[in-house]
Design a protein around this motif. Structure first.
Motif, short mmCIF file in Angstrom:
data_model
loop_
_atom_site.label_atom_id
_atom_site.label_comp_id
_atom_site.label_asym_id
_atom_site.label_seq_id
_atom_site.Cartn_x
_atom_site.Cartn_y
_atom_site.Cartn_z
N ARG A 119 23.28 35.87 38.91
CA ARG A 119 24.31 36.64 38.21
C ARG A 119 23.69 37.80 37.45
O ARG A 119 24.23 38.90 37.41
N GLY A 123 25.07 40.75 39.38
CA GLY A 123 26.38 40.87 38.78
C GLY A 123 27.28 39.76 39.29
O GLY A 123 26.84 38.89 40.04
N SER A 124 28.56 39.78 38.88
CA SER A 124 29.41 38.66 39.23
C SER A 124 30.35 38.96 40.38
O SER A 124 30.92 38.05 40.97
N SER A 125 30.53 40.25 40.73
CA SER A 125 31.54 40.51 41.76
C SER A 125 30.97 40.47 43.16
O SER A 125 31.69 40.54 44.14
N SER A 221 33.17 36.89 49.74
CA SER A 221 32.27 37.81 49.05
C SER A 221 31.00 37.03 48.71
O SER A 221 31.05 35.91 48.25
N ASN A 223 28.75 36.10 46.40
CA ASN A 223 28.63 36.24 44.95
C ASN A 223 28.03 34.98 44.35
O ASN A 223 28.06 33.91 44.95
N ASN A 225 28.90 32.85 42.34
CA ASN A 225 29.72 31.66 42.09
C ASN A 225 30.21 31.01 43.37
O ASN A 225 30.94 30.04 43.32
N SER B 38 28.92 36.46 31.58
CA SER B 38 28.34 35.67 32.67
C SER B 38 29.34 35.32 33.77
O SER B 38 28.94 34.85 34.82
N GLY B 39 30.59 35.56 33.60
CA GLY B 39 31.60 35.10 34.56
C GLY B 39 32.14 36.20 35.45
O GLY B 39 31.48 37.21 35.66
N PRO B 40 33.35 35.99 35.96
CA PRO B 40 33.92 36.92 36.95
C PRO B 40 34.17 38.34 36.43
O PRO B 40 34.30 39.27 37.22
N TYR B 41 34.26 38.51 35.12
CA TYR B 41 34.56 39.85 34.59
C TYR B 41 33.33 40.55 34.04
O TYR B 41 33.43 41.57 33.35
N LYS B 42 32.16 40.00 34.31
CA LYS B 42 30.92 40.56 33.76
C LYS B 42 30.71 42.01 34.21
O LYS B 42 30.29 42.85 33.42
N ASP B 43 31.04 42.30 35.46
CA ASP B 43 30.76 43.64 35.98
C ASP B 43 31.73 44.68 35.45
O ASP B 43 31.36 45.81 35.17
N THR B 231 37.14 38.27 41.47
CA THR B 231 36.61 37.86 42.77
C THR B 231 37.71 37.38 43.72
O THR B 231 37.55 37.46 44.93
N ILE B 234 38.83 40.35 45.57
CA ILE B 234 37.80 40.74 46.54
C ILE B 234 37.91 39.87 47.80
O ILE B 234 37.93 40.38 48.93
N THR B 257 34.74 48.36 40.06
CA THR B 257 33.63 47.50 40.47
C THR B 257 34.02 46.57 41.62
O THR B 257 33.17 46.18 42.41
#
Lengths: 294, 405
Positions: A119, A123-125, A221, A223, A225, B38-43, B231, B234, B257
């Protein structure tokens, strides 16, 4: 139009096919877990993180070395497998004499570290990974348009599952492995290097996870996670199939994928929970799992 | 005689004892950036938001006036309880004066409550729920950048106008998804369209959306609306592309992003709404260049822009009011901010309404084809602009107690 419980038959065929594809991932991942648990007695919570690592290695091979999907399908599991061997040699092999719980805690910690590092780095996406050119475009199944890549996933996963099962149940290496789980000192007395066998088994189980990761890369994706999302369901699959049962994990993997697919048509809100409801019922009726030996 | 290890350690410890210099404490203002690290919205928020706050501090010029400003940051982990307890600690123990950002509607509502209780200031940039300026509004909270109403209004109405009059919605099964579903259904119907169906998927445990996509296609609707974020969006778009879904896709909440992660090959042609894009004009490009110096190789999202812009406006107000007064009464500071017009590189001139809604135009973008893009981060084509005074829920329809009386 023929309908079943108010849903057109053609739509149901489509959903069954899609369920089968998800089932292929469940089967591949739970197979690796079953192999590791059956032979090492380790509950490998790092499995999801290693699955994710497989996807990222495939991506890195493409991005930095221009190595495409097909070689990556072999290379990524190898690389991640070697990583698994290192993990086993340095960390996990210290725990064999202890309770299951320690293995679970250690591998869970490893998963958190691997996912956290990924991460931080990516990054997370996530990062994009293209579908290989040969498998672009849809196949017309008559009742639905199925992307060729998804069909390949089912074929590849089923092939690898079958091969693993054959190796463990029908070959000499497999019988040595099984013997080593039953009685390690005796097998060692016959001149088999049991610790190395165990290390390689862990590597192989990890390689299976990475293989699934490469298969998943073009669909989901890539990623950090992606593994965490799968791992809980996959553990339920392993428990339903019977901890450590190879055949059990393959059959339940595909079966639950299909069940989940059907739930998505009739009551989508429950599609994430249906697997766990089955788990509760199975554990009440057969505590050792469907294929487990009590 | 060689020194023993014990003696060496003792000496080292003694030297390290703090010697407090006798100096007058400089007056200090503390800004807390509470975000997803650290999670899905970090970027789309995360460390970039912390840097955006630091940029605002540097440009405020308050340091030259002898005011010391500290920027703190913390991770809310997308958990409302974690966010609320960080906010409490910050206000009670660390003397934080204002919280910025908070990308996650659940956490944002919790932080707004704590902020009101402690009479501090909270300016949200990342969370979507329009309830922050609706039923749950308060005098200490301002909502910058965007909200669910504005997204549904801009994207929904624009799609129907260009022929997309029948919709199928794929909805994240929690408060944020439900709000977007409600708002977009409303707008589609008001514009003369119909919603043929909707499916709610379990959040956050869904990764395979093919089943819902196939159901959407089978519904015969022209537009596939995604009431979802991060995500999930995405994955949805990637899989829609894979299945060759022929419907037009309306992403009700897509960030720059997300497009960057998807790649243009997959995301081209998407219609989406944002209130900031780095390549909009010379001012936004200047901000983006400054941002890229701190976050190399990246471009700011509208959330980053919001943190910068809101931080700047707050610090300007503090400069006008005087530090002691601004720190003493959060509600008074917010009232002063509402009375002062805003102006910055990211959003241009703007204003803040009585319910705490910051007004700015809503831009409808289309994602470029790979052939139209000049390189990384060159992703959007501007299709339409909704002026600031029409973009958000009108005060007459507001459930906010501050304006209802």
């Amino acid at each position: 139009m023929i309908t079943i419980f108010g849903k057109p038959l053609l739509l149901l065929y489509g959903q069954l096919t899609l369920g089968l594809i998800n089932g292929a991932f469940y089967a591949l991942l739970s197979l690796g877990l079953a192999v590791i648990f059956g032979l090492l007695n380790i509950i490998n919570f790092a499995h999801g993180a290693l699955f994710m690592l497989g996807g990222f290695v495939a991506w890195a091979l493409l991005e930095y070395l221009d190595i495409g999907y097909w070689p990556a399908l072999v290379l990524a599991p190898l690389i991640v497998g070697v990583f698994g061997v290192v993990m086993e040699k340095t960390l996990i092999n210290r725990l064999y004499k202890l309770d299951h719980l320690y293995g679970l805690l250690l591998t869970f910690g490893c998963a958190l570290i691997i996912e956290g590092l990924a991460r931080n780095e990516f990054g997370s996406s996530g990062v994009p990974y293209p579908i290989p050119d040969e498998l672009r475009g849809p196949l017309d199944l008559g009742f639905m348009m199925l992307p060729a890549y998804r069909a390949w996933v089912v074929v590849a996963a089923a092939g690898v599952c079958l091969a693993t099962w054959l190796v463990i149940e029908k070959t000499r290496i497999g019988s040595t492995l099984r013997a080593a789980t039953e009685n390690a000192p005796l097998v060692q007395a016959f001149g088999v290097n049991v610790p190395r066998l165990i290390t390689l088994t862990y590597g192989a189980g990890v390689a299976l996870a990475a293989f699934a990761g490469v298969l998943a890369a073009p669909i989901y994706s890539v990623n950090p996670n992606m593994g965490a999302n799968f791992i809980i369901t996959v553990f339920a699959v392993v428990v339903i199939g019977g901890m450590g049962s190879i055949l059990g994990s393959i059959v339940t993997g595909f079966g639950l994928g299909i069940l989940e697919g059907l739930t998505k048509v009739y009551y989508p809100q429950a599609s994430a929970t249906v697997v766990f409801m089955v788990m509760v019922i199975v554990l009440l009726a057969r505590p050792a799992g469907l294929f487990g030996k009590a | 005689m060689p020194m023993s290890r014990r003696a060496l350690l003792a000496t080292a410890a003694a030297t390290a004892l703090p010697v407090r210099p006798a100096r007058a404490e400089k007056p200090t203002l503390k800004i807390g950036v509470l975000t997803d690290l650290s999670g899905p919205y970090k970027d789309l928020a995360g460390p970039g938001a912390v840097d955006a706050a630091r940029m605002a501090v540097e440009e405020s010029g308050l340091a030259a006036k002898g005011i010391n400003i500290e920027v703190l940051s913390a991770n809310h982990q997308n958990k409302a309880d974690v966010g609320a307890s960080v906010a409490r600690e910050w206000y009670d123990r660390d003397g934080v004066d204002i919280i910025l950002e908070v990308a996650n509607s659940g956490v944002a509502l919790a932080v707004a409550g704590v902020t009101k209780e402690k009479n501090k200031v909270y300016i949200n940039s990342g969370a979507a729920t329009s309830d922050l300026t609706g039923a749950q509004c308060n005098a200490n909270t301002i909502h910058w950048v965007y909200d669910t109403y504005m997204l549904a209004h801009s994207t929904g109405a624009a799609m129907v106008k260009t022929g997309g009059d029948s919709w199928f919605l794929i909805v994240a099964d929690y408060a944020f998804g439900h709000a977007l579903q409600r708002d977009s259904t409303d707008f589609v119907q008001k514009a003369g369209g119909t919603v043929l169906g909707a499916v709610r998927y379990p959040f956050p445990s869904t990764t395979d959306f093919s089943s819902f996509l196939v159901q959407g296609q089978a519904s015969g609707a022209k537009v596939l609306g995604l009431a979802s974020a991060g995500t999930d969006v995405i994955n949805l778009i990637k899989q829609a592309h894979e299945f060759g879904i022929k419907m037009r896709i309306a992403g009700l909440l897509i960030f720059l992003t997300d497009v960057h992660s998807l790649g243009l090959e997959v995301s081209q042609g998407l219609t989406l709404t944002e209130s900031f894009y780095w390549d909009l004009n010379a001012d936004t490009r200047r901000f983006a260049d400054k941002f890229a110096r701190r976050q190399p190789g990246r471009r700011p999202t509208m959330v980053h822009a919001g943190v910068y812009s809101s931080g700047l406006h707050y610090l300007k107000t503090v400069g006008d009011m005087g530090l002691a007064q601004a720190r003493a009464d959060g509600a008074a500071t917010v009232a002063r901010m509402k009375a002062t017009p805003t102006s910055d590189d990211c959003f241009g001139p703007g204003s803040i309404r009585a319910d705490g809604r910051k007004l700015c135009p809503a831009y409808l973008f289309e994602v470029k084809k790979p052939s139209e893009s000049k390189g990384p981060w060159d992703y959007y084509k501007l299709l339409a602009t909704t002026p600031a005074d029409e973009a958000f829920r009108p005060l007459s329809a507001s459930a906010c107690p501050l304006v209802k009386a």
